[in-house]
Design a protein around this motif. Structure first.
Motif, PDB file in Angstrom:
ATOM      1  N   MET A  83       0.897  -1.047   0.270  1.00  0.00           N
ATOM      2  CA  MET A  83      -0.090   0.065   0.099  1.00  0.00           C
ATOM      3  C   MET A  83       0.882   1.125   0.010  1.00  0.00           C
ATOM      4  SD  MET A  83      -2.797  -0.821  -0.355  1.00  0.00           S
ATOM      5  CE  MET A  83      -3.707  -2.453  -0.485  1.00  0.00           C
ATOM      6  N   HIS A  84       1.970   1.155  -0.599  1.00  0.00           N
ATOM      7  CA  HIS A  84       2.976   2.281  -0.872  1.00  0.00           C
ATOM      8  C   HIS A  84       3.904   2.302  -2.061  1.00  0.00           C
ATOM      9  CE1 HIS A  84       7.071   3.343  -0.194  1.00  0.00           C
ATOM     10  NE2 HIS A  84       6.625   4.628   0.065  1.00  0.00           N
ATOM     11  N   TYR A  85       3.925   3.394  -2.533  1.00  0.00           N
ATOM     12  CA  TYR A  85       5.153   3.593  -3.670  1.00  0.00           C
ATOM     13  C   TYR A  85       5.910   4.761  -3.405  1.00  0.00           C
ATOM     14  CZ  TYR A  85       2.107   6.219  -6.725  1.00  0.00           C
ATOM     15  OH  TYR A  85       1.204   7.185  -7.102  1.00  0.00           O
ATOM     16  N   TYR A  86       6.919   4.820  -4.143  1.00  0.00           N
ATOM     17  CA  TYR A  86       7.860   5.827  -3.985  1.00  0.00           C
ATOM     18  C   TYR A  86       8.083   6.480  -5.299  1.00  0.00           C
ATOM     19  CZ  TYR A  86      11.820   8.872  -2.676  1.00  0.00           C
ATOM     20  OH  TYR A  86      12.744  10.155  -2.704  1.00  0.00           O
ATOM     21  N   ASP A  87       8.224   7.931  -5.482  1.00  0.00           N
ATOM     22  CA  ASP A  87       8.603   8.342  -6.768  1.00  0.00           C
ATOM     23  C   ASP A  87       9.494   9.330  -6.527  1.00  0.00           C
ATOM     24  OD1 ASP A  87       8.342   9.708  -9.176  1.00  0.00           O
ATOM     25  OD2 ASP A  87       7.248  11.131  -8.650  1.00  0.00           O
ATOM     26  N   PRO A  88      10.888   8.691  -7.132  1.00  0.00           N
ATOM     27  CA  PRO A  88      12.091   9.595  -6.787  1.00  0.00           C
ATOM     28  C   PRO A  88      12.108  11.185  -7.378  1.00  0.00           C
ATOM     29  CG  PRO A  88      12.631   7.278  -8.020  1.00  0.00           C
ATOM     30  CD  PRO A  88      10.943   7.592  -7.857  1.00  0.00           C
ATOM     31  N   ALA A  89      11.342  11.222  -8.652  1.00  0.00           N
ATOM     32  CA  ALA A  89      11.191  12.487  -9.020  1.00  0.00           C
ATOM     33  C   ALA A  89      10.721  13.452  -8.084  1.00  0.00           C
ATOM     34  CB  ALA A  89      10.446  12.380 -10.257  1.00  0.00           C
ATOM     35  N   SER A  90       9.405  13.266  -7.553  1.00  0.00           N
ATOM     36  CA  SER A  90       8.890  14.135  -6.613  1.00  0.00           C
ATOM     37  C   SER A  90       9.252  13.829  -5.204  1.00  0.00           C
ATOM     38  CB  SER A  90       7.239  13.972  -6.882  1.00  0.00           C
ATOM     39  OG  SER A  90       6.958  12.880  -6.427  1.00  0.00           O
ATOM     40  N   GLN A  91      10.082  12.886  -5.114  1.00  0.00           N
ATOM     41  CA  GLN A  91      10.708  12.585  -3.619  1.00  0.00           C
ATOM     42  C   GLN A  91       9.278  12.482  -2.925  1.00  0.00           C
ATOM     43  OE1 GLN A  91      13.389  14.412  -1.501  1.00  0.00           O
ATOM     44  NE2 GLN A  91      15.082  14.616  -3.063  1.00  0.00           N
ATOM     45  N   GLY A  92       8.260  11.632  -3.307  1.00  0.00           N
ATOM     46  CA  GLY A  92       7.153  11.586  -2.449  1.00  0.00           C
ATOM     47  C   GLY A  92       6.996  10.038  -2.050  1.00  0.00           C
ATOM     48  N   ASP A  93       6.576   9.765  -0.906  1.00  0.00           N
ATOM     49  CA  ASP A  93       5.779   8.408  -0.660  1.00  0.00           C
ATOM     50  C   ASP A  93       4.408   8.763  -0.591  1.00  0.00           C
ATOM     51  OD1 ASP A  93       8.138   6.855   0.338  1.00  0.00           O
ATOM     52  OD2 ASP A  93       8.111   8.123   1.858  1.00  0.00           O
ATOM     53  N   PHE A  94       3.762   7.626  -1.471  1.00  0.00           N
ATOM     54  CA  PHE A  94       2.208   7.763  -1.520  1.00  0.00           C
ATOM     55  C   PHE A  94       1.684   6.325  -1.029  1.00  0.00           C
ATOM     56  CE2 PHE A  94       4.193   9.997  -5.249  1.00  0.00           C
ATOM     57  CZ  PHE A  94       3.788  11.114  -5.074  1.00  0.00           C
ATOM     58  N   PHE A  95       0.738   6.728  -0.343  1.00  0.00           N
ATOM     59  CA  PHE A  95       0.029   5.756   0.305  1.00  0.00           C
ATOM     60  C   PHE A  95      -1.529   5.586   0.305  1.00  0.00           C
ATOM     61  CE2 PHE A  95       3.257   7.465   3.151  1.00  0.00           C
ATOM     62  CZ  PHE A  95       4.149   6.484   3.456  1.00  0.00           C
ATOM     63  N   GLU A  96      -2.157   4.459   0.735  1.00  0.00           N
ATOM     64  CA  GLU A  96      -3.413   4.286   0.843  1.00  0.00           C
ATOM     65  C   GLU A  96      -3.936   4.937   2.051  1.00  0.00           C
ATOM     66  OE1 GLU A  96      -5.887   3.398  -1.167  1.00  0.00           O
ATOM     67  OE2 GLU A  96      -4.992   2.536  -3.053  1.00  0.00           O
ATOM     68  N   PRO A  97      -4.825   5.758   2.056  1.00  0.00           N
ATOM     69  CA  PRO A  97      -5.341   6.281   3.565  1.00  0.00           C
ATOM     70  C   PRO A  97      -5.942   5.345   4.294  1.00  0.00           C
ATOM     71  CG  PRO A  97      -5.850   7.647   1.831  1.00  0.00           C
ATOM     72  CD  PRO A  97      -5.345   6.477   1.148  1.00  0.00           C
ATOM     73  N   GLU A  98      -6.688   4.322   3.921  1.00  0.00           N
ATOM     74  CA  GLU A  98      -7.484   3.320   4.740  1.00  0.00           C
ATOM     75  C   GLU A  98      -6.493   2.730   5.712  1.00  0.00           C
ATOM     76  OE1 GLU A  98     -10.694   4.892   4.723  1.00  0.00           O
ATOM     77  OE2 GLU A  98     -10.358   2.882   5.856  1.00  0.00           O
ATOM     78  N   THR A  99      -5.315   2.172   4.808  1.00  0.00           N
ATOM     79  CA  THR A  99      -4.355   1.364   5.492  1.00  0.00           C
ATOM     80  C   THR A  99      -3.394   1.963   6.379  1.00  0.00           C
ATOM     81  OG1 THR A  99      -2.843   1.577   3.615  1.00  0.00           O
ATOM     82  CG2 THR A  99      -4.131  -0.533   3.542  1.00  0.00           C
ATOM     83  N   CYS A 100      -3.222   3.427   6.123  1.00  0.00           N
ATOM     84  CA  CYS A 100      -2.647   4.208   7.104  1.00  0.00           C
ATOM     85  C   CYS A 100      -3.257   4.419   8.398  1.00  0.00           C
ATOM     86  CB  CYS A 100      -2.627   5.930   6.587  1.00  0.00           C
ATOM     87  SG  CYS A 100      -1.407   5.712   5.211  1.00  0.00           S
ATOM     88  N   LYS A 101      -4.786   4.515   8.473  1.00  0.00           N
ATOM     89  CA  LYS A 101      -5.363   4.297   9.558  1.00  0.00           C
ATOM     90  C   LYS A 101      -4.843   3.360  10.422  1.00  0.00           C
ATOM     91  CE  LYS A 101      -9.384   6.545   7.380  1.00  0.00           C
ATOM     92  NZ  LYS A 101     -10.795   6.249   6.907  1.00  0.00           N
TER      93      LYS A 101
END
Ligand SMILES: Cc1cc2nc3c(=O)[nH]c(=O)nc-3n(C[C@H](O)[C@H](O)[C@H](O)COP(=O)(O)OP(=O)(O)OC[C@H]3O[C@@H](n4cnc5c(N)ncnc54)[C@H](O)[C@@H]3O)c2cc1C
Length: 455
Positions: A83-101
């Motif tokens: 439920m996560h991926y990383y984008d080196p260009a934007s230096q962003g970690d992207f998550f699914e909010p439901e699983t973050c909870k």
């Protein structure tokens, strides 16, 4: 209705379960304090879940990871769940909010912590050197008595009620960065996006920052765009399903998150803009011709409101110069990113060479003249411009970890919170990283002398 009044006794109360509150509560609990983590919502995550903002930005400087152990563990767990991926260009970690909870509450509860949901902070008083904090809820009132209090409410609500000196927005007129309603669209076609020459991360996730200016100009010309902004700040596909895309592209100027009538207006205007944004994407952006509005954030996104006046203050110059004070407890390298409180533009100061890392002093988390109270996250002591930089969620979580670590040390040594030094906190946070098997950050945290070698 049954009227219930009760008192819970704890070592530490953390008010606000956003990224900073989660970091604070977990660090304090793991460090040996008994912690209660309270939130007005029924889940943790703050803006990251409650506003649907599942894009955690920029915590790498010259390939060094600046985040603390708690953020890194959070990424690892989300990643293991797919439920996560990383984008080196934007230096962003992207998550699914439901699983973050779930990840957040599970890790905190597994550490022995206790959550208190659906409560609204009502009063903050002193009793024999302890805090007595009152929450209102459906069943009546609940009091929490504790030695240490951490305010991670984003708006500094606990500090304000405790009588701390506060500031709101920018120095000149108190105006804040605009609020934004975050929008999620379904029915996106990543192949059509890619066919139009737009890249995909890992071959499947659409990510774009500060884009679609030409299309916005066209839509404005055609009377199809009334949102006061000239670009879409961020667009990202969801890790669990790349056909769902979240967009940070609305803007509501001139309203305060500390005024309930104004926040109500912002929610309503945010939803109006969300429909306009959904129409815009369907008309103008490749891959969205069959998209539809899936949901708006459960609440409006708040970038800025009240902050404490602390024993120190993070200033714009500190950010621009990359200052690293001796008592730094967190490092940040995100640029000054201030959405104009009145206009449609954004001040985005990317220092040549990819920005500069700076330190945030422990004293920025401590309100003047009040003992055993710390703020963490976006309500720490800072100028409007500096707050436009450190507000990103990995930094907020690390600031929370610093405050929670300080409470654990103060509790262990039976001292006041302000007696714990920035160096003590940093050493302890460094140990947590070493225990995780993350040697990468050691040179950063060893001494401020080595911090300075970063530049
Ligand atoms: C539109 C928008 C876009 C953004 N984009 C990004 C981005 O791309 N990447 C990034 O990293 N950051 C981004 N940010 C910034 C980031 O989301 C925030 O700065 C960050 O979430 C602040 O964390 P926090 O823990 O201090 O506060 P919050 O996340 O606001 O959490 C505060 C918590 O306290 C609770 N609370 C508040 N008041 C009370 C009360 N009185 N009683 C009980 N509970 C209370 C709330 O319910 C909430 O859970 C963005 C922010 C906005 C608004």
């Amino acid at each position: 209705m049954q009227n219930m009044s009760s008192t819970i006794v704890k070592d530490c109360l953390v008010i606000g379960g956003g990224s900073s509150g989660y970091g604070a509560a977990l660090a304090a609990q793991r460090g040996g304090a008994d912690v209660l983590l309270a939130d007005r919502h029924g889940y943790l995550g703050g803006m990251g879940t409650a506003a649907g903002l599942s894009c955690y930005l920029n915590h790498h400087y010259k390939k060094l990871n600046l985040s603390g152990a708690i953020y890194r563990e959070f990424v690892q767990v989300q990643n293991a769940r797919g439920m996560h991926y990383y984008d080196p260009a934007s230096q962003g970690d992207f998550f699914e909010p439901e699983t973050c909870k779930r990840t957040m509450e599970q890790l905190f509860i597994d550490a022995g912590g206790q959550c208190l949901f659906h409560v609204l902070l009502t009063a903050v008083d002193r009793v024999d050197g302890d805090w007595l904090v009152t929450f209102f809820h459906k069943g009546g009132m609940t009091n929490v008595r504790c030695r240490y209090l951490i305010d991670t409410s984003g708006d500094g609500d606990a500090c304000a009620l405790a009588g701390a000196k506060m500031t709101h927005g920018r120095r000149s007129d108190g105006k804040t960065q605009p609020m934004s309603m975050v929008v999620q669209l379904g029915g996106f076609d990543p192949v059509a996006w890619n066919d139009a020459g737009l890249p995909l991360v890992q071959g499947k996730y659409a990510v774009a920052g500060d884009q679609f200016t030409d299309q916005i100009a066209q839509a404005r010309e055609a009377g199809q765009w009334s949102i006061p902004r000239n670009e879409i700040a961020m667009t990202w596909a969801m890790p669990g399903d790349p056909t769902r895309v979240t967009i940070n592209g609305t803007r509501i100027n001139g309203l305060s998150a500390c005024n309930v009538l104004e926040t109500t207006l912002a929610e309503i205007e945010g939803r109006r803009q969300a429909s306009e944004l959904a129409d815009f994407f369907a008309r103008y952006v490749p891959g969205f011709s069959k998209s539809y509005l899936l949901q708006t954030g459960p609440q409006i996104g708040v970038r800025e409101s009240r902050r404490i006046i602390g024993r120190d203050m993070l200033r714009d110059e500190d950010v621009r110069l990359g200052s690293v004070p001796e008592s730094s407890v967190a490092l940040c390298c995100y640029p000054i990113d201030v959405h104009n409180p009145e206009g449609s533009d954004t001040q985005f100061e990317l220092v040549e060479g990819g920005g500069s890392a700076y330190g945030i002093a422990w004293e920025c988390l401590l309100p003047v003249n009040i003992e055993n109270l710390a703020a963490a996250g976006r309500c720490i002591s800072a100028t409007h411009e500096a707050a436009g930089s450190f507000r990103v969620m990995p930094t907020c979580m690390t600031l929370g970890e610093a405050a929670g670590t300080a409470v654990a040390l103060a509790h262990r040594d039976k001292v006041e919170l302000a007696e714990v030094t920035g160096q003590d906190i940093r050493l302890q946070m460094d140990r947590a990283l070493l225990e995780m098997g993350e040697p990468e950050l050691t040179p950063l945290y060893e001494s401020s002398a080595s911090l300075n070698t970063l530049r």
